[in-house]
Design a protein around this motif. Structure first.
Motif, short mmCIF file in Angstrom:
data_model
loop_
_atom_site.label_atom_id
_atom_site.label_comp_id
_atom_site.label_asym_id
_atom_site.label_seq_id
_atom_site.Cartn_x
_atom_site.Cartn_y
_atom_site.Cartn_z
N LEU A 90 0.75 -1.95 -11.59
CA LEU A 90 0.28 -1.97 -10.20
C LEU A 90 -1.24 -1.82 -10.17
N PRO A 91 -1.89 -2.11 -9.04
CA PRO A 91 -3.30 -1.73 -8.90
C PRO A 91 -3.45 -0.24 -9.25
N PRO A 92 -4.37 0.10 -10.15
CA PRO A 92 -4.40 1.45 -10.74
C PRO A 92 -5.10 2.50 -9.88
N TRP A 93 -4.42 2.91 -8.82
CA TRP A 93 -4.95 3.98 -7.97
C TRP A 93 -3.81 4.58 -7.17
N GLU A 94 -4.01 5.80 -6.70
CA GLU A 94 -3.07 6.49 -5.83
C GLU A 94 -3.84 7.39 -4.88
N MET A 95 -3.26 7.65 -3.72
CA MET A 95 -3.76 8.66 -2.79
C MET A 95 -2.60 9.52 -2.33
N TYR A 96 -2.85 10.81 -2.22
CA TYR A 96 -1.84 11.75 -1.76
C TYR A 96 -2.39 12.54 -0.57
N LEU A 97 -1.61 12.61 0.49
CA LEU A 97 -1.91 13.52 1.60
C LEU A 97 -1.14 14.80 1.35
N LEU A 98 -1.86 15.91 1.20
CA LEU A 98 -1.26 17.21 0.90
C LEU A 98 -1.34 18.07 2.16
N ARG A 99 -0.18 18.42 2.71
CA ARG A 99 -0.13 19.19 3.97
C ARG A 99 0.28 20.63 3.70
N GLY A 100 -0.37 21.55 4.42
CA GLY A 100 -0.03 22.95 4.31
C GLY A 100 1.27 23.27 5.02
N ALA A 101 1.88 24.38 4.60
CA ALA A 101 3.18 24.76 5.17
C ALA A 101 3.04 25.56 6.45
N ARG A 102 1.95 26.32 6.60
CA ARG A 102 1.85 27.27 7.71
C ARG A 102 0.94 26.82 8.84
N ASP A 103 0.13 25.81 8.62
CA ASP A 103 -0.78 25.36 9.68
C ASP A 103 -1.02 23.86 9.52
N ASP A 104 -1.99 23.33 10.23
CA ASP A 104 -2.24 21.89 10.23
C ASP A 104 -3.29 21.45 9.21
N VAL A 152 0.82 -1.21 0.00
CA VAL A 152 0.00 0.00 0.00
C VAL A 152 0.85 1.26 0.00
N ARG A 153 2.09 1.18 0.50
CA ARG A 153 2.95 2.37 0.56
C ARG A 153 3.42 2.82 -0.81
N ARG A 154 3.25 1.97 -1.82
CA ARG A 154 3.57 2.39 -3.18
C ARG A 154 2.45 3.24 -3.77
N HIS A 155 1.32 3.29 -3.08
CA HIS A 155 0.15 4.00 -3.58
C HIS A 155 -0.23 5.22 -2.74
N VAL A 156 0.17 5.24 -1.49
CA VAL A 156 -0.19 6.33 -0.58
C VAL A 156 1.07 7.14 -0.27
N ARG A 157 1.04 8.43 -0.60
CA ARG A 157 2.21 9.27 -0.45
C ARG A 157 1.84 10.57 0.24
N GLU A 158 2.82 11.23 0.81
CA GLU A 158 2.61 12.52 1.48
C GLU A 158 3.38 13.60 0.73
N VAL A 159 2.74 14.75 0.52
CA VAL A 159 3.35 15.89 -0.17
C VAL A 159 3.23 17.10 0.73
N SER A 160 4.35 17.78 0.96
CA SER A 160 4.37 19.00 1.77
C SER A 160 4.33 20.21 0.85
N LEU A 161 3.39 21.09 1.09
CA LEU A 161 3.26 22.31 0.30
C LEU A 161 4.10 23.42 0.92
N VAL A 162 4.50 24.37 0.10
CA VAL A 162 5.45 25.38 0.58
C VAL A 162 4.87 26.79 0.63
N GLY A 163 3.76 27.04 -0.02
CA GLY A 163 3.23 28.39 -0.09
C GLY A 163 2.39 28.77 1.11
N ASP A 164 2.02 30.06 1.16
CA ASP A 164 1.21 30.57 2.27
C ASP A 164 -0.29 30.37 2.04
N ASP A 165 -0.73 30.33 0.78
CA ASP A 165 -2.14 30.20 0.45
C ASP A 165 -2.47 28.72 0.27
N PHE A 166 -3.01 28.09 1.31
CA PHE A 166 -3.22 26.64 1.28
C PHE A 166 -4.14 26.22 0.15
#
Length: 454
Positions: free
Chosen positions: A112-126, A78-92
């Motif tokens: 691979l099983p044809p799907w992906e999920m990304y967790l997108l995190r803001g830079a300035r808050d939670d 599952v870790r090949r399909h679920v990834r985390e991305v950190s954003l850098v800007g101020d406007d989430f």
């Protein structure tokens, strides 16, 4: 579930894909942050791993020739399909929308099983968002919702406690008796008859020169941009109550008016007829389980962008959709997806690229509505605030519009070719302006009626 042949329409979607035209659906979900939400990516991974359909990959088969089957990936990680991305800007919101567009550009890895999920995190808050990508061969809109909903707390709790167990299906016999064979033959005759009628309608509706809408049929660049709009559902319903028809009629009219405003602002010629919208409709029976595979047909709709009066635009959309519904989803050129059932797998393998290239001869823009659960949803205790569906782009087309209703709001996801529509945000603004004008007309109509009865 160890092996299962792809249905004809699923196989068509699988072979329609190219590097520049990935055939995955998407959804961007934005959440309110809560303390203790740091482990969301682990939660996503564990819940996705618990959904059996997400362990399936596509493999070729010897028979039928040209066919393919779903099979369980033995080395599923599952870790090949679920990834985390950190954003850098101020406007989430702006950052997450831009990131989602870029991530939608990337085709899914076909081995691979044809799907992906990304967790997108803001830079300035939670704050955080989740982007889900599912290949169209894996699911249509309703099935995609059923699969993706498994990540939410409420659905995951139901699955864990087993409080809503599905009824087991009766054993399926592959040796049909005489009555079964007769019914099968009758069904095939009826299907072939419908297919002949649909095929003739497609030929009649196809345009030999579809170049009249440069904004929507620009040369593809392989880039993607996401635009979003939020409309109050109460406003949509107010317009519907005065005009009649359905909320979907109102939303289709909003799309038509938004395109008119946007094209006019660009200085483009407004076509006397069109653009043509392909409006998918589900062939699943109301109340039936989502089931596997795609069960889709569609209606063709001329969007009346040349009509300057918003009221008359809505009336035109309503009248055209009433005609479509009276004919039913199994007739007319919009039902082109039904032809997939009549083609052998080998025809899909070699003919899908040609069919994909011909899409612009039939329609200019996809406009689809994706149903969502009516109950409030959350992830790791963080309430879902907004959710934007995303549809794939057909070859030769620059825009796809998808809409969902959640928590009293209509969320519109606009997926566009990034280079052809750099001003996509203006189109999103135009959708809000169009609904505002329709609502103003409704209020004026009511005020006039009140004065007449006063």
């Amino acid at each position: 579930m160890s092996s299962e042949l792809l249905d004809p329409l699923d196989l068509a979607f699988w072979h329609l894909e190219s590097a520049g035209h990935p055939m995955h659906l998407g959804a961007l979900a934005l959440f309110e942050s809560r303390p203790g939400a740091a482990g969301v990516v682990d939660l996503l991974a564990s819940r996705a791993a618990a959904i059996p359909r997400l362990r399936m990959r596509v493999r070729d088969v010897l028979l039928p020739v040209g066919g393919a089957a779903w099979s369980t990936a033995k080395d599923f990680d599952v870790r090949r399909h679920v990834r985390e991305v950190s954003l850098v800007g101020d406007d989430f919101t702006a950052e997450v929308t831009a990131a989602a567009g870029e991530l939608m550009e990337r085709p899914l890895e076909r081995g691979l099983p044809p799907w992906e999920m990304y967790l997108l995190r803001g830079a300035r808050d939670d704050r955080f968002a989740v982007l889900v990508k599912l290949h169209h061969a894996l699911a249509d809109g309703m099935r995609a919702v059923a699969i993706g909903a498994g990540i939410f707390d409420e659905i995951a709790d139901v699955r864990r406690t087993g409080s809503r167990r599905a009824r087991p299906l009766p054993p399926r016999s592959w040796l049909a008796g005489p009555r079964g064979l007769a019914d099968f033959a009758q069904d095939r005759i009826e299907e072939l008859g419908r297919a002949v009628g649909v095929g003739a309608s497609v030929v009649r509706a196809s345009r030999l020169d579809p170049r009249g809408l440069p904004a929507l049929t620009a040369a593809p660049s392989g880039t993607r941009r996401l635009g979003t709009a939020v409309l109050p559902l109460d406003d949509v319903q107010q317009v519907r109550r005065v005009m009649g028809g359905t909320a979907n009629d109102v939303l289709l009219a909003v799309v038509a008016g938004a395109l008119r405003r946007w094209m006019h602002g660009r200085g483009e010629r407004l076509p006397a007829a069109g653009p043509r919208a392909l409006v998918p409709v589900s062939r699943r029976r109301p109340g039936s389980p989502p089931g596997a595979g795609n069960k889709l047909s569609a209606y063709l709709l001329q969007l009346p962008v040349a009509e300057p009066d918003p009221w008359l635009r809505l009336a035109s959309v309503r009248k055209a959709m009433d005609r479509n519904k009276a004919a039913g989803p199994a007739r007319g050129a919009g039902a082109v997806a039904l032809l997939a059932d009549q083609l052998p797998p080998l025809a899909h393998r070699f003919g899908a690229p040609l069919a994909g290239g011909a899409a612009r001869m039939l329609f200019d823009v996809l406009v689809t509505s994706v149903p969502l659960p009516r109950s409030a949803l959350s992830l790791g205790g963080c309430p879902l605030r907004e959710i934007y569906p995303m549809a794939p782009l057909a070859r030769g087309q620059s825009l796809a519009v998808a809409m969902s209703t959640y928590s009293g709001q209509v969320h519109i996801g606009l997926v566009a070719d990034g280079k052809a529509l750099p001003d996509l945000d203006r189109l999103a603004d135009a959708a809000r302006e169009e609904l505002d004008e329709l609502l103003a007309l409704v209020c004026g109509h009511r005020a006039h009626e009140d004065a007449s009865h006063g």
